[in-house]
Design a protein around this motif. Structure first.
Motif, PDB file in Angstrom:
ATOM      1  N   LEU A 156       3.390   6.172  -3.251  1.00 31.12           N
ATOM      2  CA  LEU A 156       4.580   6.898  -3.801  1.00 31.12           C
ATOM      3  C   LEU A 156       4.239   7.194  -5.173  1.00 31.12           C
ATOM      4  O   LEU A 156       4.325   6.430  -6.046  1.00 31.12           O
ATOM      5  N   ALA A 157       4.365   8.564  -5.432  1.00 33.61           N
ATOM      6  CA  ALA A 157       4.746   9.012  -6.828  1.00 33.61           C
ATOM      7  C   ALA A 157       5.769   8.885  -7.473  1.00 33.61           C
ATOM      8  O   ALA A 157       5.757   8.610  -8.605  1.00 33.61           O
ATOM      9  N   GLU A 158       6.867   9.075  -6.769  1.00 34.37           N
ATOM     10  CA  GLU A 158       8.106   9.305  -7.326  1.00 34.37           C
ATOM     11  C   GLU A 158       9.194   9.227  -6.221  1.00 34.37           C
ATOM     12  O   GLU A 158       9.004   9.773  -5.366  1.00 34.37           O
ATOM     13  N   GLU A 159      10.493   9.105  -6.672  1.00 35.09           N
ATOM     14  CA  GLU A 159      11.822   9.425  -6.028  1.00 35.09           C
ATOM     15  C   GLU A 159      12.643  10.314  -6.492  1.00 35.09           C
ATOM     16  O   GLU A 159      12.681  10.562  -7.781  1.00 35.09           O
ATOM     17  N   THR A 160      13.345  11.142  -5.794  1.00 35.65           N
ATOM     18  CA  THR A 160      14.134  12.301  -6.338  1.00 35.65           C
ATOM     19  C   THR A 160      15.356  12.460  -5.300  1.00 35.65           C
ATOM     20  O   THR A 160      15.104  12.232  -4.280  1.00 35.65           O
ATOM     21  N   GLY A 161      16.318  13.019  -6.042  1.00 35.61           N
ATOM     22  CA  GLY A 161      17.602  13.590  -5.061  1.00 35.61           C
ATOM     23  C   GLY A 161      17.134  15.091  -4.961  1.00 35.61           C
ATOM     24  O   GLY A 161      16.277  15.559  -5.172  1.00 35.61           O
ATOM     25  N   LEU A 162      18.181  15.551  -4.485  1.00 37.86           N
ATOM     26  CA  LEU A 162      18.231  16.994  -3.985  1.00 37.86           C
ATOM     27  C   LEU A 162      18.155  18.143  -5.052  1.00 37.86           C
ATOM     28  O   LEU A 162      17.119  19.031  -5.196  1.00 37.86           O
ATOM     29  N   SER A 163      18.888  17.643  -6.596  1.00 40.32           N
ATOM     30  CA  SER A 163      18.816  18.587  -7.534  1.00 40.32           C
ATOM     31  C   SER A 163      17.608  18.892  -8.227  1.00 40.32           C
ATOM     32  O   SER A 163      17.406  19.950  -8.636  1.00 40.32           O
ATOM     33  N   ARG A 164      16.612  17.965  -8.213  1.00 43.19           N
ATOM     34  CA  ARG A 164      15.384  17.943  -8.748  1.00 43.19           C
ATOM     35  C   ARG A 164      14.246  18.618  -7.857  1.00 43.19           C
ATOM     36  O   ARG A 164      13.246  18.799  -8.444  1.00 43.19           O
TER      37      ARG A 164
ATOM     38  N   GLN B 195       0.230  18.838  -9.909  1.00 43.57           N
ATOM     39  CA  GLN B 195       0.709  17.728 -10.941  1.00 43.57           C
ATOM     40  C   GLN B 195       1.197  16.529 -10.563  1.00 43.57           C
ATOM     41  O   GLN B 195       1.585  15.525 -11.360  1.00 43.57           O
ATOM     42  N   ILE B 196       1.243  16.057  -9.170  1.00 42.82           N
ATOM     43  CA  ILE B 196       1.666  15.116  -8.539  1.00 42.82           C
ATOM     44  C   ILE B 196       0.711  14.422  -7.763  1.00 42.82           C
ATOM     45  O   ILE B 196       0.026  14.947  -7.059  1.00 42.82           O
ATOM     46  N   CYS B 197       0.446  13.103  -7.890  1.00 42.31           N
ATOM     47  CA  CYS B 197      -0.545  12.400  -7.382  1.00 42.31           C
ATOM     48  C   CYS B 197       0.388  11.473  -6.256  1.00 42.31           C
ATOM     49  O   CYS B 197       0.954  10.405  -6.562  1.00 42.31           O
ATOM     50  N   GLY B 198       0.126  11.685  -5.190  1.00 40.15           N
ATOM     51  CA  GLY B 198       0.829  10.747  -3.892  1.00 40.15           C
ATOM     52  C   GLY B 198       2.179  11.563  -3.316  1.00 40.15           C
ATOM     53  O   GLY B 198       2.196  12.755  -3.337  1.00 40.15           O
ATOM     54  N   ARG B 199       3.095  10.659  -2.808  1.00 45.20           N
ATOM     55  CA  ARG B 199       3.782  11.224  -2.259  1.00 45.20           C
ATOM     56  C   ARG B 199       5.318  11.308  -3.044  1.00 45.20           C
ATOM     57  O   ARG B 199       5.541  10.419  -3.810  1.00 45.20           O
ATOM     58  N   VAL B 200       6.350  12.175  -2.755  1.00 46.52           N
ATOM     59  CA  VAL B 200       7.700  12.379  -3.442  1.00 46.52           C
ATOM     60  C   VAL B 200       8.633  11.900  -2.413  1.00 46.52           C
ATOM     61  O   VAL B 200       8.736  12.576  -1.192  1.00 46.52           O
TER      62      VAL B 200
ATOM     63  N   THR C 213       0.710  -1.045  -0.157  1.00 44.89           N
ATOM     64  CA  THR C 213      -0.007  -0.025   0.083  1.00 44.89           C
ATOM     65  C   THR C 213       0.795   1.355   0.048  1.00 44.89           C
ATOM     66  O   THR C 213       0.617   2.082  -0.665  1.00 44.89           O
ATOM     67  N   LEU C 214       2.024   1.197   0.979  1.00 44.21           N
ATOM     68  CA  LEU C 214       2.899   2.358   0.887  1.00 44.21           C
ATOM     69  C   LEU C 214       3.414   2.548  -0.411  1.00 44.21           C
ATOM     70  O   LEU C 214       3.639   3.986  -1.034  1.00 44.21           O
ATOM     71  N   GLU C 215       3.821   1.671  -1.234  1.00 42.57           N
ATOM     72  CA  GLU C 215       4.491   1.971  -2.578  1.00 42.57           C
ATOM     73  C   GLU C 215       3.544   2.341  -3.602  1.00 42.57           C
ATOM     74  O   GLU C 215       3.619   3.108  -4.202  1.00 42.57           O
TER      75      GLU C 215
END
Length: 335
Positions: free
Chosen positions: A303-311, A323-328, A298-300
């Motif tokens: 999750l909308a996406e994963e990112t590092g610091l630069s983005r 424009q984002i559905c869920g968690r980053v 369920t947690l996955e």
């Protein structure tokens, strides 16, 4: 880690019309005072983080500043007897990321009172998929429960359903057996919201305007609202007698124009949710319950996406634009 060891962080400098973000190299002596040094494995991008990165709401008063209102990782050093090197901890709230440097950094130094042990049912990654959004959603669900709203009471409306709070509120309510109506302005997310547990989808336009009468037909046994403004006013007018409305966001505006009629004639309770300064001695219980209710699968889904610091600046703009559905999920050790 010595005082000369370096690490990466997203730092905001004063700028116009918005702060200037930069991924920079810091060392331990740059960190603010605190009792516990945490190696940050993951953080999360919340609506408040997006506001801070864009300089909205005057949430940050002093620059340079490292944002990030959430963090999870491992204790490296501690002068607080409650924590030892190797302990797994998380942090949400306490104005970290606003008044105190936060989790968009590979290391953070914080007060021991702000930390919560990560429950055995979660790890740093899953804890930050939950983050402030999920912690807030759990407090809102408990507000409904404390108001006597059970799965048998009727349908629960979740506004802002495509956001982080909305996604996790749907998942938590569904896990507890509630029937959930998910309000969203993005019909392309219907399948995703149904997979989280929504039983019906409500177009945002049905709730977006202030009601023309103090009371409308009773629809909702309870409401978890992360939008505010006219959407909250509309939901209040449609809440059933003795229903509970948990208000936990203002993505649609901070003003609330309504009447006392729903409260006087239907006995509705409007409960505000403060996850920032929620009592420290009860946080561990709340996190334990979240870990028990939400499976890894369920947690996955949340999750909308994963990112590092630069983005992060780019993703903050996307979050504010809806424009984002869920968690980053943020991994400070990634570029």
């Amino acid at each position: 880690m010595t005082s000369t060891d370096t690490f990466s962080a997203l730092r905001l400098q004063t700028g116009e019309p918005r702060p200037i973000p930069e991924v920079c190299t810091l060392n331990r002596s740059d960190l603010p005072a605190g009792e516990v040094l945490v190696a940050v494995e993951h953080s999360g991008l919340n609506y408040k983080d997006a506001m801070i990165i864009n300089g909205l709401g005057r949430l940050v008063r002093e620059y340079p500043h490292v944002p990030g209102i959430d963090l999870a990782g491992t204790v490296r050093e501690s002068t607080d007897d409650r924590y030892r090197p190797g302990d797994r901890v998380l942090l949400t709230g306490w104005h970290v990321g606003e008044r105190h440097w936060g989790g968009f950094s590979q290391y953070a130094r914080v007060q021991g009172d702000w930390l919560t042990p990560i429950p055995d049912t979660l790890d740093a990654r899953s804890a930050m998929i939950v983050g402030t959004a999920g912690f807030t959603a759990m407090l809102a669900v408990e507000a409904l429960e404390q108001g006597g709203i059970t799965p048998e009471s009727g349908e629960i409306l979740v506004t802002g359903a495509s956001g982080g709070v909305g996604n996790l509120a749907i998942a938590l309510l569904a896990a507890l057996g509630y029937r959930v109506a998910a309000a969203t302005g993005r019909p392309e997310n219907t399948a995703h919201l149904e997979a989280l547990g929504a039983c019906s989808i409500v177009p945002r336009t049905e709730l977006a305007e202030r009601p023309d009468r103090p009371l409308l037909s009773e629809r909702w046994a309870g409401v978890i609202d992360s939008v505010g403004g006219d959407t909250l006013a509309h939901a209040l007018a449609e809440t059933q007698a003795r229903g509970v409305v948990a208000a936990c966001g203002l993505a649609g505006g901070a003003e609330l124009t309504t009447t006392v009629i729903p409260f006087l004639l239907r006995g509705i309770r409007l409960q505000g949710i403060d996850s920032v300064q929620y009592p420290a001695n009860d946080r561990e219980r709340v996190w334990q319950r979240i870990g028990e209710l939400l499976s890894a699968q369920t947690l996955e889904r949340c999750l909308a996406e994963e990112t590092g610091l630069s983005r992060l600046p780019q993703r903050a703009d996307a979050l504010l634009a809806g424009q984002i559905c869920g968690r980053v999920l943020v991994t400070p050790g990634s570029p």
